[in-house]
Design a protein around this motif. Structure first.
Motif, short mmCIF file in Angstrom:
data_model
loop_
_atom_site.label_atom_id
_atom_site.label_comp_id
_atom_site.label_asym_id
_atom_site.label_seq_id
_atom_site.Cartn_x
_atom_site.Cartn_y
_atom_site.Cartn_z
N UNK A 73 0.84 -1.21 0.00
CA UNK A 73 0.00 0.00 0.00
C UNK A 73 0.87 1.26 0.00
N UNK A 74 1.92 1.25 0.81
CA UNK A 74 2.79 2.43 0.88
C UNK A 74 3.57 2.62 -0.42
N UNK A 75 3.97 1.51 -1.00
CA UNK A 75 4.70 1.62 -2.28
C UNK A 75 3.85 2.34 -3.32
N UNK A 253 0.91 11.30 -7.30
CA UNK A 253 1.73 11.25 -6.11
C UNK A 253 2.05 12.62 -5.52
N UNK A 254 1.63 13.69 -6.20
CA UNK A 254 1.86 15.04 -5.67
C UNK A 254 0.59 15.57 -5.04
N UNK A 458 -3.70 4.58 3.52
CA UNK A 458 -2.46 4.86 2.80
C UNK A 458 -2.48 6.25 2.16
N UNK A 459 -3.43 7.10 2.54
CA UNK A 459 -3.51 8.41 1.89
C UNK A 459 -2.39 9.34 2.36
N UNK A 460 -1.73 8.95 3.45
CA UNK A 460 -0.55 9.70 3.89
C UNK A 460 0.58 8.71 4.09
N UNK A 461 1.81 9.22 4.12
CA UNK A 461 2.98 8.37 4.38
C UNK A 461 3.66 8.80 5.67
N UNK A 462 4.03 7.88 6.57
CA UNK A 462 3.73 6.45 6.46
C UNK A 462 2.24 6.20 6.60
N UNK A 463 1.80 5.03 6.12
CA UNK A 463 0.39 4.67 6.23
C UNK A 463 -0.02 4.67 7.69
N UNK A 464 -1.27 5.02 7.95
CA UNK A 464 -1.75 5.07 9.33
C UNK A 464 -2.60 3.84 9.62
#
Ligand SMILES: [Ca+2]
Ligand SMILES: [Ca+2]
Ligand SMILES: [Ca+2]
Ligand SMILES: [Ca+2]
Length: 471
Positions: A73-75, A253-254, A458-464
């Motif tokens: 998911x993070x990838x 990704x932006x 996964x909408x933010x990194x790291x995933x929550x």
């Protein structure tokens, strides 16, 4: 003469010797019991030790499945492929089963009653915080009073809907709680709404893990009541979620481009529009009621010159006039005052829906249904009066190997009107951010199982991790 005492001693010694023998036998017996007990204890401890080890093995196998899924998911948040809406799901399926030296895991979810590999996409469900009463009424066992009660529960006013229930109702019947007056945080919270029963919310999925557990498939033998048909009827929880979310990150990704504050240069670079179109978009975005979905039904030229309020209302009400508007695809645009603005082509429209937003920063927006992954039954619930469009979405997404890249891709379908698309656009797009991973780990040695459920955003990194539970 001297023998007497000896005889005497002998005759007195006999019973004493007998007593000693009895004592010895007892001692042996007690020792045997102690040794036996110690053996049983040791055996039990060894068994408990083995089980404890097996539990650890199973737990870590389950955990490994969760971690691997989160990594995928993070990838895809870090390196998204805006040209393929399916790749992430293929990658998730690949790590649905895995093995460690001491155990294995399997990740499954249920679609239309059947378990399939991979985590549950929460965006394959309708967000209960965005569903209106017509959509809610499409669900089995939903009644008008409960549908109104659900809306009353989450809205921030104190006026009950037609058949709904607000604070007073709950206070008067000593419910011990009052409506949240804010978005639902979980599907289980629906059970607090007046008239909503757990049997409707969860169906057979008593533990809400999205999987068919033994007690959920044995009829009346154990709670809950189920029909033992090998399929999981998960009630409203199969179609509704409170977990899905909107992302501030575009498909590339932006961070998404806020059309209200973006410069013309940024628009040209990110959205592939020309200077004239960028100026028109800026003008359009300034309107207080500007919504992205208006671009699906109206030409940019007419929108930037003030818009046609009549067709705006049509889009918002989801009414479907008989014919499709086709102005967008023609180069000259419609009869708007600003007709020299070139119409947005399909590539530009796609970029706008992938990369731009008109949502005011910081406002709550319910997560959207992913048109690529929603089961047909859920699509039909989202389009309560329009099964034709729902079916057309299914066939259109199936026709493309990369899936739908933006909702505007559906403008190419002759069976879906732009008005129908505009009506669902506030609730649907083509991305998924929140997943429920139910990973069942199995110890290699004993086959003991441990299940872990994690809800991951996964909408933010790291995933929550929004929720984590083990059983
Ligand atoms: Ca309320
Ligand atoms: Ca279950
Ligand atoms: Ca049962
Ligand atoms: Ca069943």
């Amino acid at each position: 003469m001297e023998r007497q005492p000896i005889n005497f001693r002998t005759s007195r010694a006999r019973p004493r010797r007998g007593a000693i023998i009895v004592i010895v036998i007892w001692a042996v017996a007690i020792a045997a019991v102690i040794v036996g007990a110690a053996q049983v204890l040791a055996f039990r401890q060894a068994a408990m030790g083995r089980e404890a080890i097996a539990k650890v093995e199973a737990r870590w196998a389950a955990r490994a499945g969760i971690e691997e899924t989160i990594a995928v998911l993070e990838y895809h948040t870090e390196e998204p492929d805006p040209t393929d809406a399916r790749q992430m799901f293929k990658d998730l399926e690949k790590c649905a089963d895995g093995e460690l030296a001491s155990g294995s895991w399997e990740i499954r979810h249920t679609e239309d009653g059947v378990e399939i590999p991979g985590p549950q996409d929460e965006h394959a469900k309708i967000n209960v915080n965005g569903a209106n009463r017509l959509v809610l009424l499409e669900l089995a066992n939903m009644t008008m009073d409960v549908a109104d009660g659900i809306v009353d529960w989450r809205d921030n006013d104190a006026n009950p809907g037609l058949m709904g229930a607000e604070r007073d109702f709950y206070v008067n019947r000593d419910a011990g709680y009052v409506p949240r007056d804010a978005p639902f945080r979980s599907v289980a919270e629906l059970e607090l709404v007046a008239g909503a029963f757990p049997s409707s919310v969860r169906g057979e999925d008593a533990n809400l893990n999205g999987r068919l557990d033994p007690n959920e498939n044995d009829g009346a033998l154990s709670e809950p009541q189920d029909d033992a048909d090998g399929m999981l009827d998960a009630g409203w929880s199969a179609a509704l979620t409170a977990r899905s979310t909107v992302s501030l990150i575009g498909s590339g990704g932006e961070p998404k481009l806020d059309l209200k504050s973006a410069t013309a240069e940024e628009m040209q670079e990110r959205l592939g529009v020309n200077a004239q179109q960028a100026a028109a978009l800026t003008q359009f975005a300034k309107g207080p009621s500007a919504k992205l979905e208006m671009l699906l039904t109206q030409d940019l030229g007419s929108l930037s010159s003030g818009g046609r309020s009549g067709s705006q209302n049509q889009a918002q009400n989801g009414r479907q006039p008989s014919g499709r508007q086709s102005g967008r695809s023609s180069s000259g645009g419609q009869q708007g005052q600003n007709s020299r603005v070139p119409s947005l082509d399909s590539q530009q429209l796609r970029k706008i829906f992938q990369e731009a937003t008109l949502d005011a920063p910081g406002t709550y927006v319910p997560g959207k249904l992913n048109l690529n992954t929603a089961p047909p039954s859920v699509l039909r619930a989202l389009l309560p009066d329009d099964p034709i469009s729902a079916d057309a979405i299914v066939s259109q997404r199936g026709a493309s190997s990369s899936g739908l890249l933006a909702i505007s891709d559906l403008l190419g379908s002759s069976r879906i009107t732009p008005q129908a698309l505009a009506a669902i656009a506030p609730y649907a797009d083509t991305q998924s951010y929140v997943f429920t991973i139910t990973s069942r780990g199995r110890a290699m040695t004993t086959g003991l199982e441990v299940e872990i459920t994690a809800v991951v955003d996964r909408s933010t990194l790291p995933a929550r991790i929004l929720e984590y539970r083990e059983q």
